[in-house]
Design a protein around this motif. Structure first.
Motif, PDB file in Angstrom:
ATOM      1  N   LEU A   1       0.803  -1.222   0.000  1.00  0.00           N
ATOM      2  CA  LEU A   1       0.000   0.000   0.000  1.00  0.00           C
ATOM      3  C   LEU A   1       0.842   1.282   0.000  1.00  0.00           C
ATOM      4  O   LEU A   1       0.546   2.202  -0.777  1.00  0.00           O
ATOM      5  N   PRO A   2       1.896   1.390   0.849  1.00  0.00           N
ATOM      6  CA  PRO A   2       2.706   2.620   0.795  1.00  0.00           C
ATOM      7  C   PRO A   2       3.294   2.885  -0.586  1.00  0.00           C
ATOM      8  O   PRO A   2       3.312   4.030  -1.045  1.00  0.00           O
ATOM      9  N   LEU A   3       3.747   1.835  -1.253  1.00  0.00           N
ATOM     10  CA  LEU A   3       4.324   2.011  -2.587  1.00  0.00           C
ATOM     11  C   LEU A   3       3.253   2.462  -3.577  1.00  0.00           C
ATOM     12  O   LEU A   3       3.501   3.313  -4.438  1.00  0.00           O
ATOM     13  N   ALA A   4       2.039   1.883  -3.440  1.00  0.00           N
ATOM     14  CA  ALA A   4       0.941   2.264  -4.339  1.00  0.00           C
ATOM     15  C   ALA A   4       0.563   3.731  -4.132  1.00  0.00           C
ATOM     16  O   ALA A   4       0.296   4.464  -5.090  1.00  0.00           O
ATOM     17  N   ILE A   5       0.526   4.168  -2.863  1.00  0.00           N
ATOM     18  CA  ILE A   5       0.206   5.574  -2.579  1.00  0.00           C
ATOM     19  C   ILE A   5       1.262   6.497  -3.184  1.00  0.00           C
ATOM     20  O   ILE A   5       0.941   7.510  -3.806  1.00  0.00           O
ATOM     21  N   ALA A   6       2.530   6.120  -3.019  1.00  0.00           N
ATOM     22  CA  ALA A   6       3.620   6.949  -3.566  1.00  0.00           C
ATOM     23  C   ALA A   6       3.530   7.033  -5.078  1.00  0.00           C
ATOM     24  O   ALA A   6       3.721   8.110  -5.666  1.00  0.00           O
ATOM     25  N   GLU A   7       3.228   5.905  -5.725  1.00  0.00           N
ATOM     26  CA  GLU A   7       3.102   5.903  -7.193  1.00  0.00           C
ATOM     27  C   GLU A   7       1.970   6.816  -7.645  1.00  0.00           C
ATOM     28  O   GLU A   7       2.105   7.556  -8.623  1.00  0.00           O
ATOM     29  N   GLU A   8       0.840   6.769  -6.925  1.00  0.00           N
ATOM     30  CA  GLU A   8      -0.303   7.598  -7.311  1.00  0.00           C
ATOM     31  C   GLU A   8       0.017   9.083  -7.127  1.00  0.00           C
ATOM     32  O   GLU A   8      -0.350   9.910  -7.964  1.00  0.00           O
ATOM     33  N   ILE A   9       0.681   9.417  -6.034  1.00  0.00           N
ATOM     34  CA  ILE A   9       1.050  10.828  -5.798  1.00  0.00           C
ATOM     35  C   ILE A   9       1.967  11.346  -6.905  1.00  0.00           C
ATOM     36  O   ILE A   9       1.745  12.418  -7.476  1.00  0.00           O
ATOM     37  N   LEU A  10       2.986  10.573  -7.228  1.00  0.00           N
ATOM     38  CA  LEU A  10       3.925  11.004  -8.270  1.00  0.00           C
ATOM     39  C   LEU A  10       3.246  11.097  -9.628  1.00  0.00           C
ATOM     40  O   LEU A  10       3.528  12.001 -10.422  1.00  0.00           O
ATOM     41  N   SER A  11       2.327  10.174  -9.895  1.00  0.00           N
ATOM     42  CA  SER A  11       1.603  10.191 -11.169  1.00  0.00           C
ATOM     43  C   SER A  11       0.759  11.454 -11.293  1.00  0.00           C
ATOM     44  O   SER A  11       0.733  12.105 -12.343  1.00  0.00           O
ATOM     45  N   ARG A  12       0.069  11.821 -10.217  1.00  0.00           N
ATOM     46  CA  ARG A  12      -0.784  13.015 -10.263  1.00  0.00           C
ATOM     47  C   ARG A  12       0.046  14.283 -10.413  1.00  0.00           C
ATOM     48  O   ARG A  12      -0.363  15.232 -11.073  1.00  0.00           O
TER      49      ARG A  12
ATOM     50  N   LYS B   1       2.967  14.468 -11.912  1.00  0.00           N
ATOM     51  CA  LYS B   1       3.496  14.519 -13.284  1.00  0.00           C
ATOM     52  C   LYS B   1       2.458  15.045 -14.266  1.00  0.00           C
ATOM     53  O   LYS B   1       2.801  15.720 -15.243  1.00  0.00           O
ATOM     54  N   SER B   2       1.179  14.744 -14.012  1.00  0.00           N
ATOM     55  CA  SER B   2       0.127  15.225 -14.916  1.00  0.00           C
ATOM     56  C   SER B   2      -0.388  16.599 -14.507  1.00  0.00           C
ATOM     57  O   SER B   2      -1.339  17.102 -15.111  1.00  0.00           O
ATOM     58  N   GLY B   3       0.242  17.190 -13.491  1.00  0.00           N
ATOM     59  CA  GLY B   3      -0.252  18.469 -12.983  1.00  0.00           C
ATOM     60  C   GLY B   3       0.608  19.660 -13.352  1.00  0.00           C
ATOM     61  O   GLY B   3       0.540  20.710 -12.693  1.00  0.00           O
ATOM     62  N   VAL B   4       1.416  19.520 -14.404  1.00  0.00           N
ATOM     63  CA  VAL B   4       2.248  20.654 -14.836  1.00  0.00           C
ATOM     64  C   VAL B   4       1.346  21.829 -15.214  1.00  0.00           C
ATOM     65  O   VAL B   4       0.369  21.660 -15.941  1.00  0.00           O
ATOM     66  N   GLY B   5       1.668  22.995 -14.688  1.00  0.00           N
ATOM     67  CA  GLY B   5       0.850  24.181 -14.953  1.00  0.00           C
ATOM     68  C   GLY B   5      -0.103  24.501 -13.818  1.00  0.00           C
ATOM     69  O   GLY B   5      -0.750  25.545 -13.831  1.00  0.00           O
ATOM     70  N   LYS B   6      -0.202  23.614 -12.821  1.00  0.00           N
ATOM     71  CA  LYS B   6      -1.095  23.854 -11.689  1.00  0.00           C
ATOM     72  C   LYS B   6      -0.325  24.418 -10.502  1.00  0.00           C
ATOM     73  O   LYS B   6       0.885  24.193 -10.377  1.00  0.00           O
ATOM     74  N   SER B   7      -1.037  25.114  -9.630  1.00  0.00           N
ATOM     75  CA  SER B   7      -0.391  25.659  -8.434  1.00  0.00           C
ATOM     76  C   SER B   7      -0.261  24.570  -7.372  1.00  0.00           C
ATOM     77  O   SER B   7      -0.928  23.522  -7.448  1.00  0.00           O
ATOM     78  N   GLU B   8       0.582  24.823  -6.363  1.00  0.00           N
ATOM     79  CA  GLU B   8       0.777  23.841  -5.303  1.00  0.00           C
ATOM     80  C   GLU B   8      -0.508  23.601  -4.519  1.00  0.00           C
ATOM     81  O   GLU B   8      -0.828  22.455  -4.168  1.00  0.00           O
ATOM     82  N   SER B   9      -1.269  24.663  -4.258  1.00  0.00           N
ATOM     83  CA  SER B   9      -2.518  24.488  -3.504  1.00  0.00           C
ATOM     84  C   SER B   9      -3.527  23.672  -4.295  1.00  0.00           C
ATOM     85  O   SER B   9      -4.250  22.844  -3.732  1.00  0.00           O
ATOM     86  N   ASP B  10      -3.581  23.877  -5.628  1.00  0.00           N
ATOM     87  CA  ASP B  10      -4.492  23.079  -6.459  1.00  0.00           C
ATOM     88  C   ASP B  10      -4.092  21.609  -6.439  1.00  0.00           C
ATOM     89  O   ASP B  10      -4.945  20.716  -6.380  1.00  0.00           O
ATOM     90  N   LEU B  11      -2.785  21.357  -6.489  1.00  0.00           N
ATOM     91  CA  LEU B  11      -2.318  19.961  -6.484  1.00  0.00           C
ATOM     92  C   LEU B  11      -2.630  19.288  -5.144  1.00  0.00           C
ATOM     93  O   LEU B  11      -3.059  18.133  -5.107  1.00  0.00           O
ATOM     94  N   MET B  12      -2.416  20.032  -4.042  1.00  0.00           N
ATOM     95  CA  MET B  12      -2.695  19.446  -2.731  1.00  0.00           C
ATOM     96  C   MET B  12      -4.184  19.102  -2.597  1.00  0.00           C
ATOM     97  O   MET B  12      -4.550  18.099  -1.982  1.00  0.00           O
ATOM     98  N   ALA B  13      -5.040  19.944  -3.187  1.00  0.00           N
ATOM     99  CA  ALA B  13      -6.481  19.677  -3.109  1.00  0.00           C
ATOM    100  C   ALA B  13      -6.843  18.376  -3.820  1.00  0.00           C
ATOM    101  O   ALA B  13      -7.804  17.691  -3.438  1.00  0.00           O
ATOM    102  N   GLU B  14      -6.069  18.017  -4.831  1.00  0.00           N
ATOM    103  CA  GLU B  14      -6.352  16.792  -5.590  1.00  0.00           C
ATOM    104  C   GLU B  14      -6.006  15.521  -4.819  1.00  0.00           C
ATOM    105  O   GLU B  14      -6.329  14.433  -5.250  1.00  0.00           O
TER     106      GLU B  14
END
Length: 470
Positions: free
Chosen positions: A26-37, A39-52
């Motif tokens: 599970l920890p590895l799966a969570i880390a993979e999902e965070i990094l994936s999101r 990577k697809s969040g270029v152009g977004k602000s840090e607060s917008d990314l945290m909300a996701e």
């Protein structure tokens, strides 16, 4: 290191254990999902990314994982990412001024929506942009957007999380004991890191290795954040040793808790190179290093030279000055706790067989200083290279003249005793005083610097250059 509210730890039987995760399941799966999101969040602000990541927190909670794990991993991944301020086609300051001026001229303050739109329309026409562009400048010119996601693998992110948990916990340490064994190069690097970070420590040989006893941030009365950050930087150095064991007293809410961690869990942490920026214990040492280096180009000045073994303890002087195979060590006794000062003086009394200058702030000077078997130099608030120059000259000899300078030999002590305080005088005035004492004009600047002063050049005219202390 993370904010303390993201620390996940449990207390049991007087011990505190941070939640350390294996890079799997599970920890590895969570880390993979965070990094994936991210990577697809270029152009977004840090607060917008945290909300996701909010839905990911809920999923982790449903799976029995503390939601702070998601927040902590996300914070680390975003910290390793690169953000840049939004680029705009117009100067945001000018755009705002134009809007305020237009609003003031048209209606004073635009309180209705139709007035606001009319103000924006007029200004956008004047600036040659659309109303949408103008509104974007107003709302986003201070916002930073993601331009480069973190270059981490999921496994690396989990290990960075574990390291951050330990660093955050140690921020509340009262006392830290580290036992380590390693090759000589790693040991020297670790000991120099302790010294460079300005930590309050005692190092001694123990069990075929080295034992470090370090005062924790929670034991200090002030500057705990600065000290805690430095202690956190030390942890990766410890984990590079072949064998290591960390034991700490942690300040809990109602009692002191024990924390233990050793190399049996080394695989849970990143093994990375860490480069330290030069750190001085105080501004006194920083200024002293500059003035000491200015004494002579032939004298090699080193900050934190090689570690020395003294009566089973390890001693790293603050500075060394060497020339032609001769070497002098300098230790500065500055601002420390009473207990630490007593231990330091005891260690200095045990040092033998080297040339050592102990520079002591007059406010700390006590009868114990007189018993030190070394050259003691007292200073008040600011230590200058000129203060230790007479002792250095006795050990190293008169330094050779600088390249391109006349080969004139100076008796610096005799010159200094015959001069008034030069602070605030022009270089021209000082050069005349030096000429009267046999110093050629071409060597005036060199002598001024050796005396512990500096020259503020305002032009090439010596009559406009001012001599300042230190």
């Amino acid at each position: 290191m993370l904010p303390s509210n993201l620390l996940v730890a449990r207390v049991r039987w007087g011990r505190v254990e941070p939640l350390l995760l294996k890079p799997e399941g599970l920890p590895l799966a969570i880390a993979e999902e965070i990094l994936s999101r991210i990577k697809s969040g270029v152009g977004k602000s840090e607060s917008d990314l945290m909300a996701e990541f909010e839905d990911l927190e809920e999923l982790a909670l449903e799976s029995g994982m503390d939601l702070r794990v998601v927040r902590a991993m996300a914070a680390i991944a975003l910290r390793e990412s690169r953000f840049e301020r939004v680029k705009t086609t117009l100067d945001p300051v000018r755009a705002r001024l134009e809007i305020f001026e237009e609003a003031g001229t048209m209606c004073g303050i635009a309180v209705r929506e139709d007035e606001r739109k009319e103000v924006l329309r007029r200004v956008s026409e004047r600036l040659g942009c659309s109303v949408e562009e103008l509104e974007k400048i107003l709302t986003k010119h201070m916002v930073e957007e993601l331009v480069e996601p973190a270059q981490l693998t999921a496994e690396e992110l989990v290990k960075e999380y574990n390291l951050s948990m330990v660093q955050t916990l140690l921020f509340k340490a009262l006392r830290l004991e580290v036992l380590f064994k390693s090759d000589g190069a790693t040991a020297k690097r670790l000991l120099r890191a302790v010294k460079s970070l300005g930590l309050l420590y005692i190092a001694e040989q123990a069990g075929g290795g080295v034992r470090l006893t370090i005062d924790g941030p929670a034991s200090l009365l002030r500057q705990t954040r600065r000290y805690g950050t430095r202690l956190a930087k030390l942890v990766p150095y410890i984990m590079r040793a072949d064998r290591w064991d960390i034991r700490a007293d942690i300040e809990g809410r109602t009692r002191v808790l024990k924390f233990e961690l050793n190399d049996s869990k080394a695989k849970l942490f990143p093994l990375k190179e860490v480069e330290l920026e030069p750190v001085f214990d105080s501004e006194v040492e920083r200024e002293f290093f500059k003035s000491l280096s200015a004494l002579s180009p032939a004298w090699v000045v080193r900050r934190e030279p090689e570690p020395l073994v003294v009566g089973g303890r390890i001693f790293i002087p603050d500075f060394s000055v060497s020339c032609g195979g001769k070497k002098v060590y300098i230790e500065v006794v500055g601002f420390w706790t009473k207990e630490y000062l007593e231990k330091k003086l005891q260690k200095l009394r045990e040092v033998r067989g080297i040339n050592l200058i102990v520079a002591v702030d007059e406010e700390l000077a006590c009868s114990s200083i007189e018993n030190l078997p070394h050259d003691v130099v007292l200073f008040r608030r600011r230590l200058r290279g000129a203060d230790v120059y007479p002792v250095l000259k006795r050990y190293l000899g008169v330094p050779p003249p600088r390249a391109g300078q006349p080969s004139q030999q100076f008796d610096l002590e005799q010159i200094r005793s015959a001069l008034p305080d030069l602070d605030g005088m022009t270089l021209e005035e000082v050069a005349k005083l030096l000429e009267e004492r046999g110093v050629e004009r071409g060597a005036a600047t060199e002598v001024v610097e050796r005396l512990g002063y500096r020259v503020e050049w305002r032009s090439l005219d010596p009559s406009r250059a001012v001599v300042r202390r230190g």
